[in-house]
Enzyme design. Structure first.
Site, mmCIF file in Angstrom:
data_model
loop_
_atom_site.group_PDB
_atom_site.id
_atom_site.type_symbol
_atom_site.label_atom_id
_atom_site.label_comp_id
_atom_site.label_asym_id
_atom_site.label_seq_id
_atom_site.Cartn_x
_atom_site.Cartn_y
_atom_site.Cartn_z
ATOM 1 N N HIS A 214 -10.056 19.711 0.879
ATOM 2 C CA HIS A 214 -8.591 19.738 1.050
ATOM 3 C C HIS A 214 -8.264 20.360 2.400
ATOM 4 C CE1 HIS A 214 -6.770 18.605 -2.915
ATOM 5 N NE2 HIS A 214 -8.046 18.672 -3.250
ATOM 6 N N CYS A 245 -3.899 20.245 -6.831
ATOM 7 C CA CYS A 245 -4.209 20.517 -8.235
ATOM 8 C C CYS A 245 -3.057 21.272 -8.872
ATOM 9 C CB CYS A 245 -5.496 21.341 -8.326
ATOM 10 S SG CYS A 245 -5.867 21.896 -9.996
ATOM 11 N N ASN A 254 -5.684 16.338 0.173
ATOM 12 C CA ASN A 254 -7.083 16.089 0.518
ATOM 13 C C ASN A 254 -7.208 15.736 1.994
ATOM 14 O OD1 ASN A 254 -8.898 15.775 -2.102
ATOM 15 N ND2 ASN A 254 -6.864 14.962 -2.565
HETATM 16 N N1 COA Z 1 -7.154 12.609 -23.599
HETATM 17 C C1 COA Z 1 -6.167 12.466 -24.502
HETATM 18 N N2 COA Z 1 -5.878 13.367 -25.451
HETATM 19 C C2 COA Z 1 -6.636 14.477 -25.497
HETATM 20 C C3 COA Z 1 -7.682 14.690 -24.587
HETATM 21 C C4 COA Z 1 -7.936 13.720 -23.598
HETATM 22 N N3 COA Z 1 -8.896 13.871 -22.700
HETATM 23 N N4 COA Z 1 -8.241 15.881 -24.871
HETATM 24 C C5 COA Z 1 -7.599 16.394 -25.899
HETATM 25 N N5 COA Z 1 -6.609 15.548 -26.297
HETATM 26 C C6 COA Z 1 -5.645 15.731 -27.388
HETATM 27 C C7 COA Z 1 -6.324 16.169 -28.662
HETATM 28 O O1 COA Z 1 -6.725 15.055 -29.417
HETATM 29 C C8 COA Z 1 -5.229 16.950 -29.323
HETATM 30 O O2 COA Z 1 -4.286 16.042 -29.864
HETATM 31 P P1 COA Z 1 -3.455 16.381 -31.207
HETATM 32 O O3 COA Z 1 -2.617 17.566 -30.856
HETATM 33 O O4 COA Z 1 -2.686 15.138 -31.418
HETATM 34 O O5 COA Z 1 -4.489 16.669 -32.217
HETATM 35 C C9 COA Z 1 -4.532 17.639 -28.164
HETATM 36 O O6 COA Z 1 -4.809 16.827 -27.003
HETATM 37 C C10 COA Z 1 -5.039 19.052 -27.918
HETATM 38 O O7 COA Z 1 -6.481 19.026 -27.836
HETATM 39 P P2 COA Z 1 -7.323 20.296 -27.352
HETATM 40 O O8 COA Z 1 -8.760 19.934 -27.371
HETATM 41 O O9 COA Z 1 -6.892 21.496 -28.157
HETATM 42 O O10 COA Z 1 -6.881 20.425 -25.862
HETATM 43 P P3 COA Z 1 -6.225 21.673 -25.124
HETATM 44 O O11 COA Z 1 -4.797 21.779 -25.450
HETATM 45 O O12 COA Z 1 -7.094 22.869 -25.302
HETATM 46 O O13 COA Z 1 -6.309 21.189 -23.577
HETATM 47 C C11 COA Z 1 -7.542 19.879 -21.964
HETATM 48 C C12 COA Z 1 -7.586 20.995 -22.978
HETATM 49 C C13 COA Z 1 -8.877 19.884 -21.267
HETATM 50 C C14 COA Z 1 -7.298 18.563 -22.679
HETATM 51 C C15 COA Z 1 -6.377 20.127 -20.944
HETATM 52 O O14 COA Z 1 -6.403 21.470 -20.536
HETATM 53 C C16 COA Z 1 -6.483 19.226 -19.724
HETATM 54 O O15 COA Z 1 -6.231 18.038 -19.815
HETATM 55 N N6 COA Z 1 -6.811 19.760 -18.539
HETATM 56 C C17 COA Z 1 -7.006 18.975 -17.318
HETATM 57 C C18 COA Z 1 -5.959 19.324 -16.312
HETATM 58 C C19 COA Z 1 -6.114 18.498 -15.044
HETATM 59 O O16 COA Z 1 -5.994 17.303 -15.050
HETATM 60 N N7 COA Z 1 -6.384 19.201 -13.915
HETATM 61 C C20 COA Z 1 -6.476 18.596 -12.634
HETATM 62 C C21 COA Z 1 -7.766 17.912 -12.386
HETATM 63 S S1 COA Z 1 -9.083 19.004 -11.948
HETATM 64 ZN ZN ZN Z 2 -8.866 17.990 -5.124
#
Ligand code: COA
Ligand code: ZN
Length: 311
Positions: A214, A245, A254
């Site tokens: 970045h 992010c 980036n």
């Molecule tokens: N795609 C779609 N749905 C998803 C999913 C995915 N990859 N992962 C989890 N879910 C759904 C689960 O099925 C659950 O659904 P429900 O409430 O209907 O049962 C809900 O989301 C919560 O699941 P959980 O495992 O408890 O997730 P969380 O709330 O702890 O969040 C992440 C964890 C990883 C899903 C979330 O923090 C995330 O997406 N982070 C990425 C952020 C990002 O994009 N950052 C920038 C890029 S580096």
């Molecule tokens: Zn990046």
């Protein structure tokens, strides 16, 4: 047959570039962008994230975008995933590469994916196991992306040992490639060389390494050159310098793909990319994205005619 480019570039504007925007880019515009990027000769595209739409609304249409993208057979279409569920969705979509992200910073990892680094590594092992039962021809390449490898907006400096430990964890779990990401853009040329050296020491010379840079502090291209000096030949970059992010406040875009391609080609390193065509992606972006998000030295300066044919 076209010769393999000296430097492999993965275009990340469709993922890193869009995830932080407050406007939703329509699905057909996302598809048109992918088409334009492939037409410019880019060999790999990070085309979106399989995350819950609640977390990043921009990717609510990722299934439709990927269904379109994977029709391109000339480029590897990849996706970022934060967990096993994301990987299942990516496999179902037929992607050619999965980028599984874990931060070297424990605090950033907790903010980003709500898991500890160890828990996240468990998730990665489960993804590896799920991929290994697929027929080889349907098995996406699995990259371990080490976010905040060169600094963190929450923790500040990140210890080399933390990056090395995570790289080793990925390698022991069977990763195909490691991406070192300067998520917030605090890297400097010296640090890039140090972290690449430490990572190589941990994972061996054969492991492919990639840099994701970045331009927060204006060192993006200098860091790319430091990466080249350290032997890196695989880079992420984003057209018009999009990127940021949502869980790393202060991160800027980036490194700009157009600028990187121009510099590399002028250095005598082929990229396989048609710069004039790549520059045209700006027109599609400008229809949907505010000018303040669109950067790039070449776009501002234009390419001097005398240099154009050489690039
Ligand atoms: N795609 C779609 N749905 C998803 C999913 C995915 N990859 N992962 C989890 N879910 C759904 C689960 O099925 C659950 O659904 P429900 O409430 O209907 O049962 C809900 O989301 C919560 O699941 P959980 O495992 O408890 O997730 P969380 O709330 O702890 O969040 C992440 C964890 C990883 C899903 C979330 O923090 C995330 O997406 N982070 C990425 C952020 C990002 O994009 N950052 C920038 C890029 S580096
Ligand atoms: Zn990046």
């Amino acid at each position: 047959m076209a010769r393999t480019p000296d430097v492999h570039i993965c275009e990340v504007a469709m993922r890193d570039g869009l995830q932080n925007l407050d406007v939703f880019v329509p699905t057909d515009a996302k598809c048109a962008l992918i088409d334009a990027i492939v037409a410019a000769g880019v060999g790999e595209i990070d085309a979106g994230s399989f995350v819950p739409p609640k977390v990043v609304p921009q990717f609510a249409d990722v299934d439709a975008v990927m269904a379109h993208a994977v029709q391109h057979k000339g480029a590897t279409i990849g996706a970022l995933v934060p967990n096993f569920k994301g990987a299942e969705r990516a496999i179902a979509a037929g992607v050619g590469a999965i980028y599984f992200v874990i931060s070297a910073s424990e605090s950033h990892n907790l903010a980003n994916v709500r898991r500890t680094i160890e828990e996240q590594l468990d998730g990665f092992r489960a993804v590896r196991a799920a991929l290994d039962v697929l027929p080889v021809q349907n098995r996406p390449r699995l990259m371990g992306a080490i976010a905040t490898a060169f600094g963190c907006s929450i923790e500040g400096e990140i210890k080399e040992t933390a990056v090395g430990r995570l790289a080793r964890g990925f390698a022991e779990a069977g990763v195909d490639e490691i991406g070192l990401a300067d998520t917030v853009g605090y890297g400097t040329p010296g640090l890039i060389k140090d972290i690449v050296r430490v990572t190589r020491h941990e994972v061996g010379a054969k492991m492919p390494l990639r840099l994701h840079l970045h331009d927060t502090l204006g060192a993006g291209l200098a860091n790319a050159v430091a990466g080249l000096d350290a032997g890196i030949r695989r880079f992420d970059a984003a057209v018009s310098g999009l990127g940021g992010c949502p869980f790393a406040p202060g991160a800027r875009g980036n490194v700009v793909t157009e600028d990187l391609v121009f510099m590399l080609e002028r250095m005598g390193l082929s990229t396989g990319i048609d710069l004039d065509r790549l520059m045209k992606t700006r027109e599609i972006l400008a229809r949907h994205i505010a000018p303040k998000h669109l950067t790039g030295h070449l776009h501002e300066a234009g390419i001097p005619k005398a240099l154009r044919s050489a690039a």
